[in-house]
Structures are given as C-alpha cells and as structure tokens.
Write a protein that holds these residues in place. Structure first.
Motif, PDB file in Angstrom:
ATOM      1  N   PRO A 298       0.828  -1.217   0.000  1.00 43.10           N
ATOM      2  CA  PRO A 298       0.000   0.000   0.000  1.00 43.10           C
ATOM      3  C   PRO A 298       0.858   1.261   0.000  1.00 43.10           C
ATOM      4  N   GLN A 299       0.357   2.281  -0.660  1.00 39.01           N
ATOM      5  CA  GLN A 299       1.095   3.543  -0.777  1.00 39.01           C
ATOM      6  C   GLN A 299       1.151   4.266   0.563  1.00 39.01           C
ATOM      7  N   LEU A 300       2.303   4.847   0.856  1.00 38.92           N
ATOM      8  CA  LEU A 300       2.451   5.657   2.062  1.00 38.92           C
ATOM      9  C   LEU A 300       1.601   6.917   1.891  1.00 38.92           C
ATOM     10  N   PRO A 301       0.703   7.208   2.829  1.00 32.98           N
ATOM     11  CA  PRO A 301      -0.210   8.351   2.665  1.00 32.98           C
ATOM     12  C   PRO A 301       0.534   9.653   2.389  1.00 32.98           C
ATOM     13  N   GLY A 302       0.050  10.402   1.401  1.00 26.18           N
ATOM     14  CA  GLY A 302       0.651  11.683   1.061  1.00 26.18           C
ATOM     15  C   GLY A 302       1.874  11.589   0.176  1.00 26.18           C
ATOM     16  N   HIS A 303       2.289  10.365  -0.172  1.00 23.84           N
ATOM     17  CA  HIS A 303       3.494  10.170  -0.984  1.00 23.84           C
ATOM     18  C   HIS A 303       3.134   9.587  -2.341  1.00 23.84           C
ATOM     19  N   THR A 304       3.975   9.865  -3.322  1.00 25.92           N
ATOM     20  CA  THR A 304       3.761   9.310  -4.655  1.00 25.92           C
ATOM     21  C   THR A 304       4.698   8.149  -4.964  1.00 25.92           C
ATOM     22  N   ASN A 305       5.771   7.974  -4.174  1.00 29.24           N
ATOM     23  CA  ASN A 305       6.788   6.984  -4.533  1.00 29.24           C
ATOM     24  C   ASN A 305       7.314   6.173  -3.356  1.00 29.24           C
ATOM     25  N   ASP A 306       6.530   6.027  -2.299  1.00 25.48           N
ATOM     26  CA  ASP A 306       6.955   5.176  -1.193  1.00 25.48           C
ATOM     27  C   ASP A 306       5.757   4.363  -0.708  1.00 25.48           C
ATOM     28  N   VAL A 307       6.039   3.318   0.033  1.00 25.58           N
ATOM     29  CA  VAL A 307       4.996   2.383   0.458  1.00 25.58           C
ATOM     30  C   VAL A 307       5.002   2.223   1.977  1.00 25.58           C
ATOM     31  N   MET A 308       3.921   1.637   2.492  1.00 26.96           N
ATOM     32  CA  MET A 308       3.832   1.330   3.920  1.00 26.96           C
ATOM     33  C   MET A 308       4.312  -0.098   4.165  1.00 26.96           C
ATOM     34  N   VAL A 309       5.223  -0.251   5.099  1.00 23.82           N
ATOM     35  CA  VAL A 309       5.727  -1.569   5.484  1.00 23.82           C
ATOM     36  C   VAL A 309       5.169  -1.895   6.866  1.00 23.82           C
ATOM     37  N   ASN A 310       4.476  -3.018   6.963  1.00 23.91           N
ATOM     38  CA  ASN A 310       3.877  -3.429   8.233  1.00 23.91           C
ATOM     39  C   ASN A 310       4.979  -3.855   9.211  1.00 23.91           C
ATOM     40  N   MET A 311       5.052  -3.177  10.367  1.00 23.96           N
ATOM     41  CA  MET A 311       6.137  -3.414  11.324  1.00 23.96           C
ATOM     42  C   MET A 311       5.710  -4.270  12.523  1.00 23.96           C
ATOM     43  N   VAL A 312       4.492  -4.796  12.483  1.00 23.13           N
ATOM     44  CA  VAL A 312       3.979  -5.569  13.633  1.00 23.13           C
ATOM     45  C   VAL A 312       4.876  -6.763  13.948  1.00 23.13           C
ATOM     46  N   GLU A 313       5.530  -7.312  12.924  1.00 17.94           N
ATOM     47  CA  GLU A 313       6.395  -8.494  13.095  1.00 17.94           C
ATOM     48  C   GLU A 313       7.508  -8.247  14.115  1.00 17.94           C
ATOM     49  N   LEU A 314       7.885  -6.981  14.306  1.00 17.43           N
ATOM     50  CA  LEU A 314       8.972  -6.651  15.224  1.00 17.43           C
ATOM     51  C   LEU A 314       8.479  -6.304  16.626  1.00 17.43           C
ATOM     52  N   THR A 315       7.180  -6.469  16.880  1.00 21.89           N
ATOM     53  CA  THR A 315       6.604  -6.152  18.187  1.00 21.89           C
ATOM     54  C   THR A 315       6.083  -7.416  18.850  1.00 21.89           C
TER      55      THR A 315
END
Length: 650
Positions: A298-315
């Motif tokens: 999924p696209q990082l909100p407000g950005h045109t060229n970056d994505v959201m990486v789910n970090m739950v795996e590290l918690t």
C-alpha cells in the motif's frame, strides 16, 4: 548525474530551511514532505526545530493554529503563493498567536511574476527585487495583527526527492502528463476555425492553457536551479510534443542567461513524453524486486513513490489485521542509514533473485554484528527464512535501533514475496508474452478476443482472475505495444464485445475503487448504471486509441515491438533504450526524432550547419559536453537515467 550533485542540491535547499525553524511550528505540504523524506529525513528537521514537542504539521485548510506558547511558524510549500494557498496561510495565521512567520516556497520569484501577469520586459527591470514576496510579507504582518511583527518570504528550490544516486523524482509534478491526440480537440475549441491545430506536432506554448503553462514554468525554474547547482550550461533536447514545449521553455528561460555565460561545464538534457511508451509503465517483464514492492504494497499516505511496510512483526503484538494500524508503518526511504541505503541501491540495480539474496546477506550480517543466535542456511531464499532472521531482533531494542532501516527493507521484501498479487505477476508476464507473439502473427481483433474470456463480473471472479483495474492495465499494454494497426470490421466487432463486457463488469461491481470512481464519475456503485458505464468505457477506448497512436508522429522511433524470427521470440524494446542507443551510435546521422531546442541565434546557426554538413553535431553534443557521469533524462514528473527506469514502471 553524479550522486553528490543531486543529493547535495536537495540537502543544500533543506539546510536553508533548517536555519529558519529553531523552536518554530513547521507546516509542510505533501510534496515538500516527500522531498524531505528522501533527501534528509524528518529526524533532521526535528533536530533543527530543537523542541521536545512535535512541532510538525500538515499544511491544509483545517490545520491547527499555534497557541500562545508558539510565537513562531515556518511554512514550507511547493506551490505558487497564490489563490487557495494564500487563503490557507491567512486562515492558519489568523487563528494563531504568531509573532514571526517565515514562508518558504519552492517556486522562484520570477515564476510568481509570470503568475501575476507581469510582462517579461517589466520583469527584467525588476532584477534583484522581489515585489510579490514583499507584498506577501506585509500581508503576513497584517494577519498576525501587528505590522511590527516579523515576516519573511523566500524561495528555496525544493524540487527533487533523491531516491537513489542516479534517480531523482519531482513529486510536485506527478500529475503533469503529456498531451494525447484528443487534447488537440480541446485546444481547438478555444481557437478560431482558421487557426485550429491539425495535430500534436503543431502544439507550442502559445496554444496551451495558462494553468498548464504555469506548471511547466515551475518545473523549468526548478530544473534551472539544479543546473546552476551543478555548474553546467544545459543543451536541451526533446522527444514528444509536451517535452518540446518544456525543453524550449528551459532553453529560452530569461532569468538564467547570465548563469549560462559563466557555467564551467555543459550537460545535455533530454525530455521524453512518457505516453510514447506506456508499455514499460504497465508491463511485468522487469525482473526487479523494487518494482514488485512498489506495485503490491500500500502507498504511504501523502506520498507518490513510497509504500507502507507493516512493522507488527517486530513487536510483541499478534500479527492480526486489527493490530496493523497500531504501529507506525515502515518505508523504503532510509536517508540517514548508510547500511540501509547500500541495500536499497542494491535492490534497485539487481535482478529479483540477486536482490532477495542481498536482503538475506544484510540481515545475516546485521544479526552477526549484534551477536544474535542466527542459524545459517544456504540455497533458495524463502519468505519464512527471512522472517526468522528478522524476528531475532524483536526483543533487542538496541539491535532494532541500530538496524531499523535494513529491517524495514527486509520486511518489505517478505511482505511482497507473500503478497497474493505477487503470485499474479507470473500470470501477467505469461499473458504479456503471449500477446507479443500474437501481435506478430495475428490481427488486433484476435488479440482482443483472447482477452475477452478473462473479463468476468465480481460474482464469477476468483483470486486468480483479473480485477477491472488489472484488465485496464492489460488493455493499455496491448494498445501501447501494438501502436499503429489496421482498422477493419473484425476489429470493430472485437472492440464492441470487449467494451460491452467491461461496461457490464463495471456496473456490477459491489464497490467502486478510487480509479473506477474517477473513470465513471460515480462515487458509489448504486449510482452506476450500465448506460453510464458504457459511456465511460467508450471514453476509455478513445484514450486507448490515442495511446496506440502516440508514436504516429515519430519518423524513427515508431515502434517498441520487435518481431520474432527463427532464433528469437518477439519482444518489447523500451523507448528510452532506443533513444540512448541512437544518441551514442557514432555511425548514425543526426537522430530525426530528437529535437534540439535552440536558445539563441548561435545555436540556430550550429544546428543548421550540422544538418547541411551532415556532421553528427547533435550526437557529439550529447557525448562530449557531459561533465556528469550519465545522460540526464528529465520527463514530466520525474528525472531519470536509463539504469533506473524500472522505478517508474507503475
């Protein structure tokens, strides 16, 4: 383009901003935030602010104002200080308690004069003066409620988001798109009959609407600042109608004449219309991991060229969907992490298999440096294997902090490899290869008939079938790679069948995606009738025909399709690759489709002489004057080199 040149250009601009933000409330628009994100990182801005409180806010009409304990504000904006932007500034300031306001705009004062309809002759007489900025400074004091308060307005060219050493994007111009043949009709609607245009070949700056011209001038101003920073005198070349307008504007940009006279180096800038080759933008034949990451996450909100990486795996949270929004997402940009930047550049420049192995290597090295109990395994890299390495860092806060960037890129890789859409990648690739063979052996009608069984309504689709958006991607691929084709009754019938099937699918969707809402003009599936859907699909096919005919005006680069023979299958040859090969081919005469844009009488004489003498002056100009390692491509929305084309394949 040298990496320090691009990166230092961006960082130098932000250093000017950092010098103004100490203990200030900072408002950023999305575009400037993206430049900061890739160029310096938000941590650098927070450090410059120097306050324990979070003093960063999004610039928007309903943004919260400053309280009594926040007397200073800095607004960092990518756009012209005019219209709605000024209204938003006024509204925020009027509901605040500011005594000191700084407004930073990425648009030069010269462009503001153009936007305020100041004639070029009058603008030339104002050299060294900034009346537009000075008037706004008075308004800022007025809105703060005291003319003795302090206000500053300044220009800082925050044009680029430097994604990699050889790839810089221009987020402010993500929506700037080349003209299509159908746009000629729109331009003609505002012109008298005797002065109507026959084709895109006749388009120049005089026929474009003022809004588009201003957007072009903003881009030109930013590129000129980049050339000034690099210390080069640019030679401008163009391939395509809109690129010709942009290149001509840069070549004749009045405010930079003195800069060009004193520049120590020279550079060739080639502008290329992206519509001349949309095959690469929608195709799946690029064997690159970054391309897949950007396509499926999924696209990082407000950005045109970056994505959201789910970090739950590290918690310690369970990896359930309801927990995903509890943890701030990771991303691809790691501007202040040397280790992560090295990995990111490796992912950009290697094939998929090598990139995944590079991710494993960096994770193993990071775990080893932290003395984590890693179990080495050789052979094929799997998502499970990468996940097991990443989870070693979960309960070690120091290790997490030290290698956060690499872990984000590692998680992006794992989530992409596991994503259902990645499994579809091979299906797309197989169909595209089949299309390439069919195009050489069959008529366009046969190709469309192959697509027809794949168009299924939502109640008949499985996870392996194509969604409406994916069908549109395949249609763009078909029409762009095919280019010119023979029109006959069979084609008309095949198109009508595809149109009817698509219209039916659109009208039966239970929920409309944002793209379908835009295409159909309906915000809800309840309002989308078959008739409305049919009208939208007819418009869509008009655009597809325009895409197919985008290279009709080319004399040399008319096709991206390479027919097969006894030894090789039919293939796709990228438009940019053809251009670069032509430029650096010493045995060819001047390329006819690469237009040199004159910046004065001397250039006109040189161009004419080269044509008369059959000398390869154009090619020589593109080869010898380069004081930067790579040829620079400046296109609407991006600046790219051939090596990094895959990042734009979205």
């Amino acid at each position: 383009m040298s990496a320090p040149g691009v990166l230092s250009f961006t960082q130098q601009g932000w250093e000017q901003v950092f010098a103004k933000v100490k203990r200030a409330l900072v408002y950023l628009d999305d575009t400037c935030a993206e430049s900061l994100h890739w160029g310096c990182g938000s941590a650098r801005l927070l450090e410059a602010v120097g306050s324990p409180a979070c003093y960063l806010r999004e610039f928007k009409p309903d943004a919260a104002g400053g309280g009594a304990d926040q007397p200073k504000a800095v607004f960092v904006l990518s756009c012209l200080l005019k219209g709605r932007t000024v209204e938003t500034l006024r509204d925020i300031i009027c509901r605040s308690h500011f005594q000191y306001c700084v407004v930073v705009t990425a648009v030069s004062h010269a462009v503001h004069l153009t936007a305020n309809h100041v004639p070029s002759a009058a603008a030339a007489e104002l050299e060294g003066q900034q009346p537009v900025f000075e008037q706004l400074e008075e308004k800022l004091c007025e809105w703060m409620g005291n003319m003795n308060y302090t206000a500053e307005v300044l220009n800082v060219p925050l044009l680029l988001a430097p994604v990699a050493p050889h790839l810089a994007l221009t987020p402010a111009f993500a929506s700037l798109f080349p003209l299509l043949p159908r746009d000629v009709h729109l331009l003609n609607s505002a012109r008298p009959e005797k002065r109507r245009l026959g084709s895109l070949a006749e388009v120049d700056a005089t026929v474009l609407p003022p809004e588009l011209l201003l957007q072009i001038r903003c881009l030109v101003s930013g590129l000129s600042s980049l050339c000034e920073h690099l210390g080069v005198r640019e030679e401008c070349f163009a391939v395509g109608s809109l690129s010709r307008v942009i290149a001509s504007d840069l070549a004749n940009y009045a405010p930079v004449k003195n800069r060009r006279k004193t520049a120590s180096g020279r550079a060739s800038v080639v502008f290329v219309d992206r519509t001349l080759d949309l095959t690469g933008a929608v195709g799946h034949h690029g064997d690159n991991l970054v391309e897949k990451i950007i396509s499926v996450l999924p696209q990082l909100p407000g950005h045109t060229n970056d994505v959201m990486v789910n970090m739950v795996e590290l918690t310690a949270l369970q990896t359930k969907e309801e927990n995903h929004n509890m943890i701030a997402p990771g991303c691809l940009a790691q501007s202040n992490d040397t280790e992560a930047k090295a990995l990111w550049e490796a992912l950009l420049n290697t094939k998929h298999k090598e990139a995944v192995m590079e991710v494993r290597r960096h994770l193993v090295e990071a775990a080893s440096r932290e003395n984590l109990p890693i179990k080495m395994s050789m052979g094929r890299v799997t998502p499970g294997q990468l996940t097991s390495y990443i989870q070693l860092f979960r309960n070690n806060f120091k290790a997490l902090v030290n290698h956060c960037g690499v872990l984000q890129l590692g998680l992006a890789t794992v989530q992409t490899l596991k994503h259902p859409q990645t499994a579809k990648w091979d299906n797309f690739l197989a169909f595209e290869r089949l299309l390439l063979q069919s195009i050489g052996e069959s008529a366009m009608s046969v190709v469309l008939n192959q697509l027809l069984p794949m168009i299924k309504p939502s109640n008949q689709r499985t996870n392996h079938d194509y969604s409406p958006e994916e069908l549109l991607i395949l249609l763009i691929y078909i029409y762009s790679v095919t280019g010119e084709f023979t029109v006959d009754n069979d084609l008309g019938e095949a198109e009508e069948k595809v149109k009817k099937a698509l219209a039916q699918v659109f009208s039966e969707e239970s929920e409309l995606s944002p793209l379908l809402q835009k295409i159909t003009g309906c915000d809800s599936s309840i309002n989308l009738t078959f008739q409305k859907s049919k009208i939208a699909v007819d418009e869509l096919f008009t655009s597809l025909w325009d895409i197919a005919g985008a290279r009709n005006l080319m004399k040399q680069f008319k096709s991206v399709y390479v027919p097969g023979n006894h030894t090789h299958q039919a293939s796709y040859k990228p438009f940019l690759k053809q251009i670069v090969e032509e430029i650096f081919n010493p045995e060819r005469p001047d390329p006819v489709d690469i237009e040199h844009m004159s910046s004065g009488l001397t250039d006109l004489l040189k161009t004419g002489f080269s044509m008369f003498m059959k000398a390869i002056v154009l090619s020589t100009r593109l080869l010898k004057p380069l004081n930067i390692p790579e040829l620079l491509f400046a296109g609407p929305g991006c600046i790219q080199t051939l090596a990094s084309e895959h990042l734009l394949r979205r």
